[in-house]
Design a protein around this motif. Structure first.
Motif, PDB file in Angstrom:
ATOM      1  N   ASP A 257      -7.225 -43.698  17.007  1.00 29.92           N
ATOM      2  CA  ASP A 257      -8.606 -44.109  17.239  1.00 29.92           C
ATOM      3  C   ASP A 257      -9.557 -43.342  16.311  1.00 29.92           C
ATOM      4  OD1 ASP A 257      -8.013 -45.922  19.169  1.00 29.92           O
ATOM      5  OD2 ASP A 257      -8.616 -44.680  20.867  1.00 29.92           O
ATOM      6  N   THR A 258     -10.612 -44.013  15.877  1.00 27.71           N
ATOM      7  CA  THR A 258     -11.608 -43.403  15.000  1.00 27.71           C
ATOM      8  C   THR A 258     -12.913 -43.168  15.760  1.00 27.71           C
ATOM      9  OG1 THR A 258     -12.409 -45.562  14.254  1.00 27.71           O
ATOM     10  CG2 THR A 258     -10.624 -44.547  12.978  1.00 27.71           C
ATOM     11  N   ALA A 259     -13.855 -42.485  15.102  1.00 24.47           N
ATOM     12  CA  ALA A 259     -15.164 -42.257  15.708  1.00 24.47           C
ATOM     13  C   ALA A 259     -16.217 -42.067  14.627  1.00 24.47           C
ATOM     14  CB  ALA A 259     -15.145 -41.031  16.615  1.00 24.47           C
ATOM     15  N   VAL A 260     -17.417 -42.542  14.910  1.00 19.71           N
ATOM     16  CA  VAL A 260     -18.587 -42.172  14.119  1.00 19.71           C
ATOM     17  C   VAL A 260     -18.790 -40.675  14.332  1.00 19.71           C
ATOM     18  CG1 VAL A 260     -21.092 -42.455  13.968  1.00 19.71           C
ATOM     19  CG2 VAL A 260     -19.614 -44.452  14.385  1.00 19.71           C
ATOM     20  N   CYS A 261     -19.156 -39.926  13.293  1.00 17.86           N
ATOM     21  CA  CYS A 261     -19.250 -38.482  13.485  1.00 17.86           C
ATOM     22  C   CYS A 261     -20.287 -37.822  12.581  1.00 17.86           C
ATOM     23  CB  CYS A 261     -17.893 -37.815  13.303  1.00 17.86           C
ATOM     24  SG  CYS A 261     -17.049 -38.217  11.765  1.00 17.86           S
TER      25      CYS A 261
END
Length: 280
Positions: A257-261
């Motif tokens: 899973d990815t995320a804005v960061c």
């Protein structure tokens, strides 16, 4: 934890030797993102897996280069997620690259993180390890020596904006430009490890990888990249958010899973929250 720390150090020395080899060509294999892997990516992944396989306290490992996690020791209590060589495509132009490690107890997940670490392979090999505090080590004559504890200033001077600009939201571009208007300096190599390392060691600033029109959920992986650096920045007196929420409060449904960061010192993180509260 000491045995994991030692395994990371052994891996770092072996990876340094692997990087120094002339042939770093592409393989015929693809990683979990569908990208063609460099021979060096595969080699570094195997080095780290081999070193962790010697550590009885490690239950399971997960690599950014592999689709699924690997069980090592049923009796172990630590779960380690790692990116073997972040920014490996920069090796052929001799820019800094690095390895990232997230160390979790019991199972993977931000709430279970107990330590994190990254290694920078540049003109010098440096390692940053965070547990209760964030500490910098330097490779000297085959051994890592403690240098200092790292603390961020309340406000920095560096701006490292990731993602393709044509895919940014207008309000994000305005925010990035506003930092430059304040006198912030652009520092972006395309490698997460060297850019975040520079912000840490130079006292502060902002690293951003926003949601974009082509990757609305961000590009960087939660377990391998986002959570480890969020942990380090928070232990260093800074912050790490997805625009609104603390990154360390996010869950995950899949190891990739990815995320804005956004990572930075407190002044910059407060500005991001203000902008994203109004627009996102």
């Amino acid at each position: 934890m000491r045995d994991i720390f030692d395994a990371i150090q052994r891996s770092a020395i072996r990876i340094k030797n692997a990087i120094d080899v002339k042939d770093i060509g592409y393989s015929q294999l693809e990683n979990s993102s569908g990208e063609t892997q460099l021979q060096l990516d595969i080699q570094c992944d195997l080095i780290i897996q081999e070193e962790f396989s010697k550590v009885s306290s490690v239950h399971t490992i997960a690599s950014e280069e592999k689709e699924k996690e690997i069980l090592l020791n049923e009796s172990g209590k630590y779960f380690v997620a790692y990116d073997p060589l972040d920014g490996s495509s920069l090796v052929d132009v001799n820019l800094s690259v690095g390895s990232i490690y997230g160390i979790y107890e019991g199972e993977f997940g931000a709430s279970n993180m107990v330590a994190s670490c990254y290694v920078v392979h540049g003109p010098r090999v440096e390692m940053v390890f965070a547990e209760n505090k964030t500490k910098l080590y330097l490779l000297q004559n085959g051994e890592f020596e403690f240098v200092k504890e790292i603390r961020l200033n309340e406000k920095g001077k560096l701006n490292a904006p990731g993602g393709t600009q044509q895919n940014w939201a207008p309000y994000h571009k305005e925010m990035v430009d506003s930092f430059f208007a304040e006198g912030y300096r652009l520092r972006y190599s395309g490698g997460m490890v060297p850019d975040l390392h520079q912000i840490l060691l130079k006292g502060g600033g902002l690293f951003s990888y926003p949601g974009t029109s082509d990757k609305p959920e961000g590009k960087l992986r939660r377990l391998f990249e986002v959570f480890p650096f969020a942990f380090i920045y928070e232990k260093s007196g800074g912050g790490a958010i997805d625009g609104k929420n603390d990154l360390m409060t996010l869950g995950h449904s899949h190891i990739h899973d990815t995320a804005v960061c956004f990572f930075g010192s407190n002044y910059e993180i407060a500005r991001v929250k203000e902008v994203y509260a109004k627009n996102a």
